[in-house]
Design an enzyme around this catalytic site. Structure first.
Site: not given
Ligand code: NCD
Ligand code: ZN
Length: 349
Positions: A15, A17, A19, A101, A138, A176, A221, A265
């Site tokens: 999992h 991110h 960007r 997702k 999520h 998560h 989050l 977040a």
């Molecule tokens: C994630 C994000 O910034 O893309 N933020 C997070 O707090 N985990 C989005 C997500 O997975 O909820």
């Molecule tokens: Zn995430």
């Protein structure tokens, strides 16, 4: 004497991110330095809703993999109220796109196009169950009246339990997880259900975020919970139960978007993810359980081979930089400016 070195099968991050655009220049190397594969979240602006877009995004990611590193991004599609059946069929035939997702609309960063009600997506979920496509959830409700600390528990009761009963063939990853209730739920399910656990939910609880001044860099989050939940997550991650595997949810945001009146977040853990998992596992005397959690149970859930290479961690102190470049801005990583005890052999953070 405490262990000084250990080797583990090269891990994967289930999992992540990364960007897009210029940010990839720094985010991709941070993950590619130690993970062989990572499941890339589709919550871009606009979200990744087509297999063709996921593959083009994948090519952009690959352009930022450093010379000599091997890294294979595993892409995902973003579930909207009307994801076409054709895309699911394309996905099923495309090995580089592995899952869909589910973001409840409004739950987190760039989730505006997410699912507005589970009923609307049942036809898509039924097709996914038939095609064997995992659903990555999520797991938080978004109702304003539900306390933010209870949103995961409510999601399990209101959405997940009925979904399991209605569609037991659907493979689900509860992403998560942050609560004892989520650990209990996943532990009680069969091998169709897995869960990722982040390193920040193992390292921290809500006191770290709130007890001596508000610390926006701890805001993520699902939100950090109280210590009893943190302990339940540590127990699950180190239990040897194959339903629990590594997913960092490393989620970088530009410094100004975190330190703000309405901060975003996300915690940026990629620069030291495996080192920090090692720290947690060592603290509870479970370093021998890390390889299964980080390198074996994820591929087993997804029906993929385990990696063949290895990485080595050495006990050697280093200091996390205060920030990293992030597109035309900077990002503050987890443990910024602080000492870490494990170092990746050949690592370059
Ligand atoms: C994630 C994000 O910034 O893309 N933020 C997070 O707090 N985990 C989005 C997500 O997975 O909820
Ligand atoms: Zn995430």
């Amino acid at each position: 004497m405490a262990q000084q070195n250990f080797t583990l099968i090269k891990p994967d991050d289930w999992h992540l991110h990364l960007r897009d655009g210029d940010a990839l220049r720094t985010t991709v190397p941070h993950t590619a330095r130690c993970f062989e594969r990572a499941v890339i979240m589709p919550n871009l602006k606009p979200p990744v809703v087509k297999v063709s877009d996921a593959l083009v995004y994948r090519e952009r990611i690959l352009q930022s993999v450093p010379e000599g590193a091997t890294f294979s991004p595993l892409m995902t599609l973003y579930l909207t109220d009307n994801l076409p059946e054709d895309e699911l069929r394309l996905l099923a035939d495309e090995p580089h796109v592995v899952a869909v997702k589910y973001y409840p609309a409004g739950a987190t960063t760039n989730s505006d196009s997410g699912v507005t009600s589970i009923e609307k997506v049942m036809p898509a979920l039924e097709i996914m169950a038939t095609l064997g496509i995992p659903l990555l959830m999520h797991g938080e409700v978004t109702d304003h009246e539900v306390d933010i600390f209870d949103r995961e528990k409510h999601f399990i009761d209101q959405i997940l339990c009925p979904l399991r009963a209605n569609l037991p063939e659907l493979k689900i990853v509860l992403e998560h997880i942050t609560t004892r209730q989520a650990v209990e739920f996943v532990s009680g399910e069969n091998e169709q259900v897995g869960a990722t656990i982040t390193v920040h939910h193992l390292l921290f609880n809500r006191n770290d975020m709130l007890a001596s001044g508000v610390k926006p860099h701890f805001y993520c989050l699902p939100i950090l919970k109280r210590d009893i939940h943190q302990s339940a997550l540590i127990d699950a991650a180190t239990s040897g139960n194959p339903s629990f595997f590594l997913g960092t949810d490393s989620a970088p945001h530009a410094l100004g978007d975190k330190e703000s009146d309405c901060g975003c977040a996300g915690i940026y853990t990629a620069p030291a993810a495996i080192e920090l998992y090692a720290e947690v596992f060592e603290q509870v005397g479970a370093l021998d359980k890390l390889e299964n959690f980080a390198s074996q149970f994820g591929p087993r859930f997804y029906g993929l081979d385990t990696n063949t290479e290895t990485i080595q961690l050495t006990r050697s102190e280093w200091r996390m930089p205060a920030h990293f470049e992030f597109g035309n801005s900077t990002v503050v990583p987890v443990r910024a400016g602080e000492r870490l005890s494990w170092r990746l052999r050949g690592g370059t953070t």
